[in-house]
Design a protein around this motif. Structure first.
Motif, PDB file in Angstrom:
ATOM      1  N   ASN A  64      41.389  34.662  48.643  1.00 16.84           N
ATOM      2  CA  ASN A  64      40.449  34.793  47.541  1.00 16.84           C
ATOM      3  C   ASN A  64      41.271  35.048  46.283  1.00 16.84           C
ATOM      4  O   ASN A  64      42.472  35.317  46.384  1.00 16.84           O
ATOM      5  CB  ASN A  64      39.477  35.954  47.797  1.00 16.84           C
ATOM      6  N   VAL A  65      40.676  34.987  45.126  1.00 16.07           N
ATOM      7  CA  VAL A  65      41.406  35.298  43.898  1.00 16.07           C
ATOM      8  C   VAL A  65      40.418  35.621  42.777  1.00 16.07           C
ATOM      9  O   VAL A  65      39.334  35.039  42.694  1.00 16.07           O
ATOM     10  CB  VAL A  65      42.340  34.123  43.498  1.00 16.07           C
ATOM     11  N   CYS A  66      40.811  36.584  41.931  1.00 13.81           N
ATOM     12  CA  CYS A  66      39.984  36.968  40.774  1.00 13.81           C
ATOM     13  C   CYS A  66      40.290  36.040  39.597  1.00 13.81           C
ATOM     14  O   CYS A  66      41.271  35.315  39.604  1.00 13.81           O
ATOM     15  CB  CYS A  66      40.284  38.419  40.401  1.00 13.81           C
ATOM     16  N   TRP A  67      39.433  36.072  38.596  1.00  8.09           N
ATOM     17  CA  TRP A  67      39.602  35.198  37.430  1.00  8.09           C
ATOM     18  C   TRP A  67      40.331  35.888  36.290  1.00  8.09           C
ATOM     19  O   TRP A  67      40.673  35.259  35.305  1.00  8.09           O
ATOM     20  CB  TRP A  67      38.240  34.707  36.945  1.00  8.09           C
ATOM     21  N   GLU A  68      40.552  37.189  36.433  1.00 10.76           N
ATOM     22  CA  GLU A  68      41.210  37.927  35.348  1.00 10.76           C
ATOM     23  C   GLU A  68      42.671  38.194  35.689  1.00 10.76           C
ATOM     24  O   GLU A  68      43.050  38.280  36.858  1.00 10.76           O
ATOM     25  CB  GLU A  68      40.500  39.276  35.138  1.00 10.76           C
ATOM     26  N   GLU A  69      43.439  38.377  34.637  1.00  9.06           N
ATOM     27  CA  GLU A  69      44.866  38.619  34.812  1.00  9.06           C
ATOM     28  C   GLU A  69      45.122  40.016  35.363  1.00  9.06           C
ATOM     29  O   GLU A  69      46.022  40.234  36.159  1.00  9.06           O
ATOM     30  CB  GLU A  69      45.546  38.450  33.450  1.00  9.06           C
ATOM     31  N   GLN A  70      44.309  40.964  34.915  1.00  7.05           N
ATOM     32  CA  GLN A  70      44.413  42.345  35.383  1.00  7.05           C
ATOM     33  C   GLN A  70      43.189  43.107  34.878  1.00  7.05           C
ATOM     34  O   GLN A  70      42.415  42.570  34.099  1.00  7.05           O
ATOM     35  CB  GLN A  70      45.678  43.010  34.850  1.00  7.05           C
ATOM     36  N   GLY A  71      43.015  44.334  35.322  1.00  2.00           N
ATOM     37  CA  GLY A  71      41.930  45.137  34.768  1.00  2.00           C
ATOM     38  C   GLY A  71      41.146  45.887  35.818  1.00  2.00           C
ATOM     39  O   GLY A  71      41.562  46.027  36.969  1.00  2.00           O
ATOM     40  N   ALA A  72      39.970  46.373  35.396  1.00  3.11           N
ATOM     41  CA  ALA A  72      39.140  47.212  36.257  1.00  3.11           C
ATOM     42  C   ALA A  72      38.281  46.319  37.162  1.00  3.11           C
ATOM     43  O   ALA A  72      37.132  46.022  36.851  1.00  3.11           O
ATOM     44  CB  ALA A  72      38.280  48.125  35.391  1.00  3.11           C
ATOM     45  N   PHE A  73      38.870  45.839  38.233  1.00  3.87           N
ATOM     46  CA  PHE A  73      38.180  44.949  39.182  1.00  3.87           C
ATOM     47  C   PHE A  73      38.491  45.423  40.602  1.00  3.87           C
ATOM     48  O   PHE A  73      39.198  44.752  41.360  1.00  3.87           O
ATOM     49  CB  PHE A  73      38.627  43.490  38.980  1.00  3.87           C
ATOM     50  N   THR A  74      37.981  46.600  40.932  1.00  6.13           N
ATOM     51  CA  THR A  74      38.287  47.221  42.221  1.00  6.13           C
ATOM     52  C   THR A  74      38.064  46.265  43.384  1.00  6.13           C
ATOM     53  O   THR A  74      37.009  45.636  43.477  1.00  6.13           O
ATOM     54  CB  THR A  74      37.418  48.482  42.397  1.00  6.13           C
ATOM     55  N   GLY A  75      39.058  46.170  44.238  1.00  2.00           N
ATOM     56  CA  GLY A  75      38.931  45.350  45.430  1.00  2.00           C
ATOM     57  C   GLY A  75      39.305  43.895  45.237  1.00  2.00           C
ATOM     58  O   GLY A  75      39.268  43.114  46.191  1.00  2.00           O
ATOM     59  N   GLU A  76      39.671  43.528  44.022  1.00  2.00           N
ATOM     60  CA  GLU A  76      40.021  42.130  43.749  1.00  2.00           C
ATOM     61  C   GLU A  76      41.538  41.949  43.692  1.00  2.00           C
ATOM     62  O   GLU A  76      42.291  42.928  43.642  1.00  2.00           O
ATOM     63  CB  GLU A  76      39.394  41.691  42.414  1.00  2.00           C
ATOM     64  N   ILE A  77      41.962  40.692  43.684  1.00  2.00           N
ATOM     65  CA  ILE A  77      43.389  40.393  43.591  1.00  2.00           C
ATOM     66  C   ILE A  77      43.619  39.388  42.461  1.00  2.00           C
ATOM     67  O   ILE A  77      42.885  38.394  42.348  1.00  2.00           O
ATOM     68  CB  ILE A  77      43.940  39.890  44.941  1.00  2.00           C
ATOM     69  N   ALA A  78      44.588  39.684  41.613  1.00  2.00           N
ATOM     70  CA  ALA A  78      44.850  38.828  40.441  1.00  2.00           C
ATOM     71  C   ALA A  78      45.701  37.621  40.834  1.00  2.00           C
ATOM     72  O   ALA A  78      46.531  37.715  41.736  1.00  2.00           O
ATOM     73  CB  ALA A  78      45.562  39.639  39.363  1.00  2.00           C
ATOM     74  N   GLY A  80      48.238  36.356  39.339  1.00  2.00           N
ATOM     75  CA  GLY A  80      49.675  36.657  39.203  1.00  2.00           C
ATOM     76  C   GLY A  80      50.209  37.465  40.373  1.00  2.00           C
ATOM     77  O   GLY A  80      51.381  37.354  40.734  1.00  2.00           O
ATOM     78  N   MET A  81      49.352  38.299  40.969  1.00  2.00           N
ATOM     79  CA  MET A  81      49.790  39.091  42.130  1.00  2.00           C
ATOM     80  C   MET A  81      50.058  38.181  43.324  1.00  2.00           C
ATOM     81  O   MET A  81      50.984  38.397  44.095  1.00  2.00           O
ATOM     82  CB  MET A  81      48.720  40.122  42.493  1.00  2.00           C
ATOM     83  N   LEU A  82      49.228  37.156  43.463  1.00  2.00           N
ATOM     84  CA  LEU A  82      49.433  36.197  44.554  1.00  2.00           C
ATOM     85  C   LEU A  82      50.688  35.365  44.290  1.00  2.00           C
ATOM     86  O   LEU A  82      51.487  35.122  45.202  1.00  2.00           O
ATOM     87  CB  LEU A  82      48.207  35.281  44.701  1.00  2.00           C
ATOM     88  N   LYS A  83      50.866  34.960  43.042  1.00  2.00           N
ATOM     89  CA  LYS A  83      52.043  34.142  42.712  1.00  2.00           C
ATOM     90  C   LYS A  83      53.334  34.930  42.921  1.00  2.00           C
ATOM     91  O   LYS A  83      54.333  34.402  43.397  1.00  2.00           O
ATOM     92  CB  LYS A  83      51.948  33.656  41.261  1.00  2.00           C
ATOM     93  N   GLU A  84      53.260  36.220  42.598  1.00  2.00           N
ATOM     94  CA  GLU A  84      54.422  37.085  42.768  1.00  2.00           C
ATOM     95  C   GLU A  84      54.870  37.121  44.236  1.00  2.00           C
ATOM     96  O   GLU A  84      56.032  37.337  44.546  1.00  2.00           O
ATOM     97  CB  GLU A  84      53.996  38.494  42.316  1.00  2.00           C
ATOM     98  N   LEU A  85      53.928  36.918  45.137  1.00  2.00           N
ATOM     99  CA  LEU A  85      54.236  36.962  46.572  1.00  2.00           C
ATOM    100  C   LEU A  85      54.438  35.562  47.158  1.00  2.00           C
ATOM    101  O   LEU A  85      54.448  35.380  48.367  1.00  2.00           O
ATOM    102  CB  LEU A  85      53.116  37.694  47.328  1.00  2.00           C
ATOM    103  N   GLY A  86      54.579  34.580  46.280  1.00  2.00           N
ATOM    104  CA  GLY A  86      54.931  33.243  46.772  1.00  2.00           C
ATOM    105  C   GLY A  86      53.765  32.316  47.034  1.00  2.00           C
ATOM    106  O   GLY A  86      53.947  31.222  47.563  1.00  2.00           O
ATOM    107  N   CYS A  87      52.555  32.732  46.672  1.00  2.00           N
ATOM    108  CA  CYS A  87      51.407  31.841  46.874  1.00  2.00           C
ATOM    109  C   CYS A  87      51.368  30.775  45.779  1.00  2.00           C
ATOM    110  O   CYS A  87      51.627  31.067  44.608  1.00  2.00           O
ATOM    111  CB  CYS A  87      50.090  32.619  46.809  1.00  2.00           C
ATOM    112  N   THR A  88      50.991  29.571  46.172  1.00  2.00           N
ATOM    113  CA  THR A  88      50.758  28.512  45.186  1.00  2.00           C
ATOM    114  C   THR A  88      49.290  28.092  45.163  1.00  2.00           C
ATOM    115  O   THR A  88      48.874  27.314  44.309  1.00  2.00           O
ATOM    116  CB  THR A  88      51.617  27.268  45.495  1.00  2.00           C
ATOM    117  N   MET A  89      48.531  28.584  46.148  1.00  2.00           N
ATOM    118  CA  MET A  89      47.133  28.189  46.248  1.00  2.00           C
ATOM    119  C   MET A  89      46.264  29.418  46.550  1.00  2.00           C
ATOM    120  O   MET A  89      46.776  30.475  46.907  1.00  2.00           O
ATOM    121  CB  MET A  89      46.940  27.167  47.377  1.00  2.00           C
TER     122      MET A  89
END
Ligand code: PGA
Length: 249
Positions: A64-78, A80-89
Motif C-alpha cells: 500500500n502507499v500514502c499520497w503524502e510525502e510525510q505528516g500526520a497520517f497514522t498507520g500509513e507509509i510514505a 519515499g519510505m518505500l523507495k528508501e527500502l528499495g521498492c519501485t512499485m
C-alpha cells in the motif's frame, strides 16, 4: 512487447527470518529467467531483510502507499519510505483494502497519483464481486474502478502503470477465473484504457491477472494475449509453487 511481470503478494504473513529465507529462495529460483520481471510485496517490516536477501534480481513493492510525502497520517507509509527500502512499485486498491478497510475509488485515486508523483509505479487492483458478476455488471464495475482510480493521471505517467484484474470471488478461494474469462476482461480493460488514454499507451500497460493463480493454471492464463503477468497470493508463500509460476511456459 510487454515484459511479463510475476508478482507475489505476501499479505500479512511471515516473520522477518522467514521472509528473509523465502526471499533468498525466490531470488535463486528467478536466477535463470531473464525475459520476465519477478516482484515480491512483503509486509513493510520485512522489506529491509528481503532487500538484503534478494539482491538485485527481484523487484520490490509496498502493499500500500500514502499520497503524502510525510505528516500526520497514522498507520500509513510514505512513498519515499518505500523507495528508501528499495521498492519501485506499490500495490494500490487491493480488494482486501476495499472490502475490509473501506477504501473507495477516490481514496485509491489519491494513492495512485501520490505513488506516481513520488516516483513509484502503482499496481492498481480492480475486480468485481461474485454478486456483481452474477448480476451482469462486471464490465460496468471495472470501468468505474478504472475511470475513478485513474482520474487525472497524465498520458506520460499512464504508460508505466500496472493494472491487476482480481475478481474478488477468485481471491484465496481456489476458484480461478478460466483463461477465457480472464482474457475477455483483460481485452475489455485494454480497450477501456485506450479510450481513457491512447491506444499505444494502453498497448504498453501491463495487465496482471490475480485470484488463485497456481502452478496448474498459470501456463494457460499466461498464454492469453492480454494477460501480461500474475499477482499471486497464497502460492507466493511457498518457494516450490512460486518457482513454478515464475517459470510459466
Ligand atoms: P490468491 O491472492 O492468489 O491467494 O488468491 C491473490 C491476491 O490477493 O493478490
Amino acid at each position: 512487447m510487454r515484459r511479463p511481470l510475476i508478482a507475489g503478494n505476501w499479505k500479512m504473513h511471515l516473520t522477518i527470518p522467514a521472509a528473509r529465507a523465502l526471499a533468498a529462495a525466490v531470488a535463486k529460483a528467478a536466477e535463470n529467467v531473464a525475459d520476465r520481471d519477478v516482484l515480491i510485496a512483503p509486509p513493510f517490516t520485512s522489506l529491509p531483510a528481503v532487500r538484503e536477501a534478494a539482491g538485485n534480481r527481484l523487484l520490490l513493492a509496498g502493499q500500500n502507499v500514502c499520497w503524502e510525502e510525510q505528516g500526520a497520517f497514522t498507520g500509513e507509509i510514505a512513498p519515499g519510505m518505500l523507495k528508501e527500502l528499495g521498492c519501485t512499485m506499490a500495490i494500490v486498491g487491493h480488494s482486501e483494502r476495499r472490502q475490509l478497510f473501506g477504501e473507495t475509488n477516490s481514496l485509491i485515486n489519491r494513492r495512485v497519483a501520490g505513488a506516481l508523483k513520488f516516483g513509484l509505479i502503482p499496481i492498481l487492483c480492480i475486480g468485481e464481486t461474485l454478486a456483481e458478476r452474477e448480476a451482469g455488471t462486471t464490465f460496468a464495475v471495472l470501468e468505474t474502478q478504472l475511470k475513478q482510480g485513474l482520474a487525472g493521471i497524465t498520458l506520460t505517467a499512464a504508460a508505466q502503470l500496472v493494472v491487476a484484474y482480481e475478481p474478488v470471488w477468485a481471491i484465496g478461494t481456489g476458484r480461478t477465473a478460466t483463461a477465457a474469462q480472464a482474457q475477455e476482461v483483460h481485452a475489455y480493460l485494454r480497450q477501456t484504457l485506450a479510450a481513457l488514454f491512447e491506444k499505444n499507451i494502453a498497448g504498453q500497460m501491463r495487465i496482471l491477472y490475480g485470484g488463485s493463480v497456481n502452478p496448474a493454471n498459470v501456463d494457460e492464463l499466461m498464454r492469453q494475449a492480454d494477460v501480461d503477468g500474475a499477482l499471486v497470493g497464497g502460492a507466493a508463500l511457498k518457494v516450490e509453487s512460486f518457482e513454478r509460476i515464475i517459470h510459466f511456459q
